[in-house]
Scaffold this motif. Structure first.
Motif, PDB file in Angstrom:
ATOM      1  N   VAL A  77       0.838  -1.200   0.000  1.00 57.53           N
ATOM      2  CA  VAL A  77       0.000   0.000   0.000  1.00 57.53           C
ATOM      3  C   VAL A  77       0.870   1.246   0.000  1.00 57.53           C
ATOM      4  N   VAL A  78       0.518   2.198  -0.845  1.00 59.07           N
ATOM      5  CA  VAL A  78       1.131   3.529  -0.835  1.00 59.07           C
ATOM      6  C   VAL A  78       0.060   4.521  -0.426  1.00 59.07           C
ATOM      7  N   GLY A  79       0.336   5.256   0.634  1.00 59.77           N
ATOM      8  CA  GLY A  79      -0.649   6.206   1.133  1.00 59.77           C
ATOM      9  C   GLY A  79      -0.095   7.612   1.216  1.00 59.77           C
ATOM     10  N   ILE A  80      -0.990   8.585   1.163  1.00 61.60           N
ATOM     11  CA  ILE A  80      -0.639   9.982   1.420  1.00 61.60           C
ATOM     12  C   ILE A  80      -1.507  10.448   2.578  1.00 61.60           C
ATOM     13  N   ALA A  81      -0.843  10.802   3.677  1.00 61.72           N
ATOM     14  CA  ALA A  81      -1.556  11.171   4.896  1.00 61.72           C
ATOM     15  C   ALA A  81      -0.940  12.412   5.517  1.00 61.72           C
ATOM     16  N   GLY A  82      -0.585  13.373   4.668  1.00 57.97           N
ATOM     17  CA  GLY A  82      -0.071  14.618   5.206  1.00 57.97           C
ATOM     18  C   GLY A  82       1.408  14.811   4.998  1.00 57.97           C
ATOM     19  N   PRO A  83       1.996  15.581   5.957  1.00 54.29           N
ATOM     20  CA  PRO A  83       1.567  15.872   7.323  1.00 54.29           C
ATOM     21  C   PRO A  83       0.426  16.873   7.455  1.00 54.29           C
ATOM     22  N   GLY A  84       0.014  17.503   6.358  1.00 49.16           N
ATOM     23  CA  GLY A  84      -1.166  18.354   6.371  1.00 49.16           C
ATOM     24  C   GLY A  84      -2.347  17.565   5.834  1.00 49.16           C
ATOM     25  N   ASP A  85      -3.060  18.152   4.877  1.00 46.40           N
ATOM     26  CA  ASP A  85      -4.147  17.422   4.239  1.00 46.40           C
ATOM     27  C   ASP A  85      -3.831  17.245   2.764  1.00 46.40           C
ATOM     28  N   PRO A  86      -3.988  16.043   2.216  1.00 45.00           N
ATOM     29  CA  PRO A  86      -3.647  15.805   0.812  1.00 45.00           C
ATOM     30  C   PRO A  86      -4.304  16.762  -0.163  1.00 45.00           C
ATOM     31  N   PHE A  87      -5.531  17.225   0.161  1.00 47.44           N
ATOM     32  CA  PHE A  87      -6.251  18.044  -0.808  1.00 47.44           C
ATOM     33  C   PHE A  87      -6.173  19.537  -0.492  1.00 47.44           C
ATOM     34  N   ALA A  88      -5.371  19.873   0.504  1.00 45.71           N
ATOM     35  CA  ALA A  88      -4.885  21.250   0.639  1.00 45.71           C
ATOM     36  C   ALA A  88      -3.612  21.398  -0.187  1.00 45.71           C
ATOM     37  N   ASN A  89      -3.115  20.262  -0.676  1.00 41.84           N
ATOM     38  CA  ASN A  89      -1.932  20.175  -1.548  1.00 41.84           C
ATOM     39  C   ASN A  89      -2.300  19.340  -2.773  1.00 41.84           C
ATOM     40  N   PRO A  90      -3.325  19.730  -3.510  1.00 40.78           N
ATOM     41  CA  PRO A  90      -3.856  18.828  -4.541  1.00 40.78           C
ATOM     42  C   PRO A  90      -2.883  18.533  -5.674  1.00 40.78           C
ATOM     43  N   GLU A  91      -2.075  19.506  -6.080  1.00 39.07           N
ATOM     44  CA  GLU A  91      -1.157  19.267  -7.191  1.00 39.07           C
ATOM     45  C   GLU A  91      -0.118  18.221  -6.814  1.00 39.07           C
ATOM     46  N   GLU A  92       0.477  18.373  -5.627  1.00 36.99           N
ATOM     47  CA  GLU A  92       1.492  17.419  -5.180  1.00 36.99           C
ATOM     48  C   GLU A  92       0.875  16.035  -4.965  1.00 36.99           C
ATOM     49  N   THR A  93      -0.301  16.014  -4.356  1.00 38.63           N
ATOM     50  CA  THR A  93      -0.953  14.740  -4.066  1.00 38.63           C
ATOM     51  C   THR A  93      -1.313  13.985  -5.344  1.00 38.63           C
ATOM     52  N   MET A  94      -1.989  14.669  -6.241  1.00 37.66           N
ATOM     53  CA  MET A  94      -2.451  13.980  -7.447  1.00 37.66           C
ATOM     54  C   MET A  94      -1.287  13.597  -8.351  1.00 37.66           C
ATOM     55  N   GLU A  95      -0.266  14.438  -8.432  1.00 39.10           N
ATOM     56  CA  GLU A  95       0.899  14.086  -9.239  1.00 39.10           C
ATOM     57  C   GLU A  95       1.607  12.861  -8.664  1.00 39.10           C
ATOM     58  N   THR A  96       1.712  12.793  -7.353  1.00 38.35           N
ATOM     59  CA  THR A  96       2.341  11.631  -6.716  1.00 38.35           C
ATOM     60  C   THR A  96       1.547  10.365  -7.010  1.00 38.35           C
ATOM     61  N   LEU A  97       0.237  10.444  -6.880  1.00 42.30           N
ATOM     62  CA  LEU A  97      -0.598   9.264  -7.155  1.00 42.30           C
ATOM     63  C   LEU A  97      -0.458   8.822  -8.609  1.00 42.30           C
ATOM     64  N   ARG A  98      -0.390   9.781  -9.530  1.00 50.18           N
ATOM     65  CA  ARG A  98      -0.218   9.419 -10.944  1.00 50.18           C
ATOM     66  C   ARG A  98       1.103   8.690 -11.165  1.00 50.18           C
TER      67      ARG A  98
END
Length: 421
Positions: A77-98
């Protein structure tokens, strides 16, 4: 692509003994302030949500993940859990998931969020086959929520009290519904705060069960220094047992949560090792990849040659990049005016949101805290701009100025008392 959902250790009690997870800390900013949370991004001594020993760009996160998977093939499993909120950082979060989905198509992907802004990205989450989402819902009554959340930021608008709690709740309940409609497994976390929401947990369970949530995780409050709830005692194991038993009438309960760090790696419950922290630090020192949205370094300077100015005195920000021609200034931006306390530093963080670091000769503690929360490294140094910028890009240590620090009150700053510390 058929993903084996039974491999997720947080959602399957049997899986936790065999399959590991790795959290990629790419999301430092948050869009709400909980009264139990203090995001100490460099605190290696604590094992709880909101802390990490480093912030990674999406490219650095992928490089780190490749190393982890090579050394620990049981990572499922690969997760994104911060340290803030993933969708307060949507560009970084979504790019990482891609990036992860492309490189590791068999991996389970999950995110943990407060639910405020996830609704904008649910369609792409489904397209990327993000299989699990955790939403922290601490109250389904805004009156109780208003005691838990100091503020909620929706875009540039900050809401406090009932208004903030009401908006957050509406978005959370919508997110549960929309995620389940797309077949994404939803876990709801509820932080149990004695004297605030412990007798409200059953109502939370009933409400989210009706919306189709899959499992509830009642999490005991972890009192954190320098927070509103710092003196509130953690609920007893007996109380937590009673609450889970009552909530189980409405939906399945998770009993094996270990309150993971934002940079957790390995089996649930494993203590981070020196090797884990070293690997994360090495990834954070890698040059940022071309797809990163932080390609620059900001500098404070009196004449454009030396880093020789206190942050509180700055009227402009010099923006540098490393190109084929070497260290080059690519932009000049106005620094936010003095005053407004932390708002000044939040404006500064927004002004240099595409910068990985800010180099200054001196700065107080408050700017560093705000910039760090935004994923921007604040570095105090003296010497040539070129040397400092190159050191940042190459991941080399930068020596701090040798002279003793003076506070503004002691005459160490020529600012106008507008909050440089």
């Amino acid at each position: 692509m058929n993903l084996n959902l039974a491999k997720h250790p947080c959602f399957d009690d049997k899986a936790r003994h065999h399959f590991g997870r790795v959290h990629l800390p790419v999301a430092p900013k948050c869009n709400i302030q909980c009264n139990f949370c203090d995001r100490k991004n460099d605190c290696v001594a604590e094992s709880r949500p909101g802390v990490t020993s480093a912030i990674l760009s999406p490219g650095q996160a992928l490089a780190y993940l490749e190393k982890v998977v090579a050394e620990r093939p049981n990572m499922a499993v690969v997760g994104i859990a911060g340290p803030g909120d993933p969708f307060a950082n949507p560009e970084e979060t979504m790019e990482t998931l891609r990036l992860v989905r492309e490189r590791f198509p068999e991996m389970l992907l999950c995110v943990a969020t407060n639910g405020l802004a996830v609704y904008r990205h649910i369609d792409e989450l489904a397209q990327l086959q993000v299989s699990h989402v955790t939403i922290t819902i601490n109250a389904v009554d805004p009156q109780i929520g208003a005691r838990i959340y100091a503020w909620v930021r929706d875009g540039v608008k900050i809401l406090r009290g009932l208004a903030g709690a009401q908006l957050l709740l509406e978005r959370q309940l919508m997110a549960v519904t929309e995620l389940r409609a797309r077949g994404i497994v939803v876990k709801v976390n509820t932080i149990v705060v004695p004297g605030v929401n412990e007798y409200h947990v059953v109502e939370v369970a009933n409400t989210v069960a009706e919306l189709g949530a899959d499992i509830l995780n009642c999490v005991a409050l972890y009192p954190v220094e320098n927070t509103v709830f710092a003196k509130v005692p953690s609920p007893t194991p007996e109380l937590m047992g009673e609450l889970r038993k009552e909530a189980a009438v409405y939906m399945p309960q998770m009993h094996h949560c270990t309150r993971c760090r934002a940079d957790a790696v390995g089996l649930l419950g494993e203590v981070p090792t020196a090797e884990n922290f070293a690997a994360l630090a090495a990834a954070a020192a890698l040059p940022l990849q071309p797809h990163s949205n932080r390609p620059y370094v900001a500098v404070i300077s009196q004449e454009g040659v030396l880093i020789n100015q206190h942050l509180g005195e700055a009227r402009e920000l010099l923006i540098y990049a490393i190109t084929n021609e070497g260290c080059v200034q690519v932009d000049t931006r106005p620094a936010p005016a003095s005053g407004d306390g932390d708002t000044r530093w939040e404006k500064l963080a927004a002004t240099i949101s595409d910068c990985r670091a800010l180099l200054v000769n001196r700065a107080g503690g408050n700017p560093g805290r705000v910039l760090n929360a935004a994923g921007i490294r604040l570095v105090e140094m003296s010497g040539l701009i070129q040397d400092g910028v190159q050191a940042i890009y190459e991941g080399r240590r930068i020596p701090t100025p040798p002279q003793p620090r003076l506070s503004c009150a002691a005459g160490g700053c020529k600012g106008g008392g507008g909050g440089c510390g």
